[in-house]
Scaffold this motif. Sequence first.
Motif, PDB file in Angstrom:
ATOM      1  N   SER A   1      -8.053   7.911   0.285  1.00  0.00           N
ATOM      2  CA  SER A   1      -8.960   7.809  -0.803  1.00  0.00           C
ATOM      3  C   SER A   1      -9.477   6.273  -0.741  1.00  0.00           C
ATOM      4  N   ARG A   2      -8.533   5.385  -0.524  1.00  0.00           N
ATOM      5  CA  ARG A   2      -8.655   3.820  -0.631  1.00  0.00           C
ATOM      6  C   ARG A   2      -9.377   3.370   0.614  1.00  0.00           C
ATOM      7  N   TYR A   3      -8.972   3.970   1.879  1.00  0.00           N
ATOM      8  CA  TYR A   3      -9.546   3.423   3.156  1.00  0.00           C
ATOM      9  C   TYR A   3     -10.451   4.261   3.609  1.00  0.00           C
TER      10      TYR A   3
ATOM     11  N   ASP B   1       0.943  -1.135   0.156  1.00  0.00           N
ATOM     12  CA  ASP B   1      -0.101  -0.036  -0.016  1.00  0.00           C
ATOM     13  C   ASP B   1       0.916   1.183   0.023  1.00  0.00           C
TER      14      ASP B   1
ATOM     15  N   ASP C   1      -3.550   8.781  -1.393  1.00  0.00           N
ATOM     16  CA  ASP C   1      -3.716   7.389  -1.875  1.00  0.00           C
ATOM     17  C   ASP C   1      -4.550   6.619  -0.640  1.00  0.00           C
TER      18      ASP C   1
END
Length: 841
Positions: free
Chosen positions: A772-774, A708, A769
């Motif tokens: 927005s992902r988690y 990640d 990143d």
Amino acid sequence: MKIQILLKKLARPEYRFGLVGGIMLLLIAGISLAAPLLAPYDPHVRSGVPFEKPNNNHILGCNDVGHDLLSELMYGGRASLAVGLFAAFYATLVATAAALASGYFGGAVDRIIMRIVDVVMSLPFLPLVIVLGVFMGPGSGTQVFVITLVMWAHPCRELRSQVLKTRSNGYIDASRAMGEKSYRIILRHTLRDIMPLIVPQFVWVAQSAILIESSLSFLGLGDPVSKSWGSMLFFANTRAAFLTGAWVYWVLPPGLCIALSCLSFSLIGYSLAGKRGLKYFPYGSFRRPGKNTADSRGPGIPLAAENLEVVYPGKPDTRAMDGVSLELRRGESVGIVGESGCGKTTMAMAILGLLKFPAEVRQGRVFINGRDVLSGDELTVCRMRGKTIAYVPQNAMNTLNPVMTVKKQLAEAIRVHRKLSRQEENREIRRLLEGVGLDPERAGAYNHELSGGMKQRVVIAMALANNPDILIADEPTTGLDVLVQKSVMDLLASLKEQFHLSVMLITHDLPLAMQYSDTLAVMYKGRIVDCGPVEAVAANPRHSHTADLFGNFPRLDQEKTWDRSLTASSGALVVKGLSKTFNSRRGLFGKSSGTVKAADGVSFALRPGEVLGIIGGSGSGKTTVSRLITGLEQPDSGEVILDGIPLLALRGRERREAARSIHMVFQDPYQSLRNSMKLLDITAEPLVIRGGFSKDEIRQRVCSALRDVRLPDTPEFLRRTPDQLSGGQRQRLSFARAVVAEPRYIIADEPTSMLDVSLRKELLKLMEDLRSRYNIGFIFITHDLSLAYHFCDRLLVMKDGAVVEKARARELIRHPLHGYTRELIAAVETPASIADYAMSI
């Protein structure tokens, strides 16, 4: 290769002394342990005539009863060494336990333990030993108890100071913030940190214990049944050995064994103590070709480096500097810029002769005032440091001694090169403080009583104490807010003009270097790829890396890079009226002589997926708020509410469970990651603390978190340690440790302050990143207004512990309402573009 490393180690005195001491101790201990096999007679059985002189059957003769003295000497070593080692073990064990409790928990625990230590150390040593020995009666147990009782206090004080130092390390705070229990932090981190100091303390106590055992036995307080070196001296004294010729072979051998045993422990202790410090190669140890040559440049160039090459030997060798050449003219300021690890600080250390082992200067020359210092002896270079060429180190907080006043540290810097009377010294200290813009009354202050800017000014005053010609300033503004940065750099510029100094400014802050330098040198992978007047380098960069440095710098006059439209979400982190006051100093009876309001009614709310920026000057309370939220500090008043649950009201397991939704990434990746731990163990620490995961599950989660943050997840990488990573990789690893715990909120405390421009931008992309992902909510604490403007949705401005203004990022930067906010924005140096900067010149 291993043989070469061993030979290099043996070339150092501490290794040779340690080896000699170890051989001596092994020989004495081996003979003592093998006494039943090696001794010619039973020491308790009469084997000769009384006072028999040395002969073939009795090498050392016999005592007044007819016991063989050589056999007694061999068996005596068993008792003396056993009592000494057991007493040293128990004394060191008690000292370590007391030091860990005192240094880690502090407060009342610390005061009680240290008062006991003071009482023990204030009592007269020898009378106390005798009184206790007489009171408890003779015996080996008495000896061990008495020695333990009188010997634990001094090691405890030494170890406590190290515990206090490690207690402030970032990785200790990181474990606490992750909800780890105190006793597990002590066992996992603190105890391991002080282990290199525990071993020398044990050796020192063992040496003293053998002497005390011999003294007690000589006084008749030893075990009357067992044989020891001290009991041999006791019987020799009571049975008239000193009145006859028998003392030569009855008294001297045990006395010599006691002396040799103590000497062996002393040599081992010296060796272990020497290994704890940093190893430096003096100039005389550098590998360098050629002979001493004169510099033909003349007095106008006080510092010049020619084709300098610094290598860290290995397979393959690492070239930290590769053919670097640079000139510094009198009264000129040269700015050295470049990304982390490009060789900026290595160049400064090579010039000063302070490279860390095993660095080697393979080739090149360094001229200081026309003298080739690489061909000079170490004494000559030492005389130049501080007098001809001075150094301002990167981290002022770690440079100043916390237990010495400013006055004493300035006096120490003066005395290295000058002999002044007390009155002249005081006048000089006053002049130095006034010269760097500090009140002379601050001379009596300690490190913790100064702000970041004040500490930096004190360090500059120390560097200028002996009127040097050349000043090397290594990242002098790191960790300081924009207002303090400007004041420090304005001070350096005025001192440069006042004393006609030649200044080498090392920094990763490109606008700072452009404003305060005459010449700009850009380093990349150990080489200077661009060098020239600032305006020339800005207008026509010769290397792509130079153009990247200019292009990557965020500016306030640009449109926001991340302009988010957040959707409504359930749950929030709410802070209400958070306040915290610190006592600046405690008097003799624990009364405060002053208070600092670190947080004063701070309130805000953060939703998942939102980025809240907290900005402000040094000492404004930004970090204190983060520590209050994570439970590292307890507030005087206020609430921290997570999804409707007041965190401050929870205790024990419930508090730790709730706190797992909040993770903190600390400012200094070199302090918050423990160098002795593998990357796998560091990243997995939140999962280990939580418990309930198998080894395979932990490894899978760690590998996922590393991917990640765009770090390798190979077995080779997981076995590495943080000291094998760059600054950017370290900070990415810190975020991997945060992500693996699956938090809802991450508090990032100055995560970019120690990174160069390009790495800052990459780290912000990584954080976006993850957000927005988690759907992670971020609290982004920084003094960099440009980064905060581009990355944050909302901004809070703090001053003196209070929030003076808060608004959406674009609105606050474009239309600031508070005077302090306008002052912060005005202090930001923002060259619009390379071409525009060149035109402005």
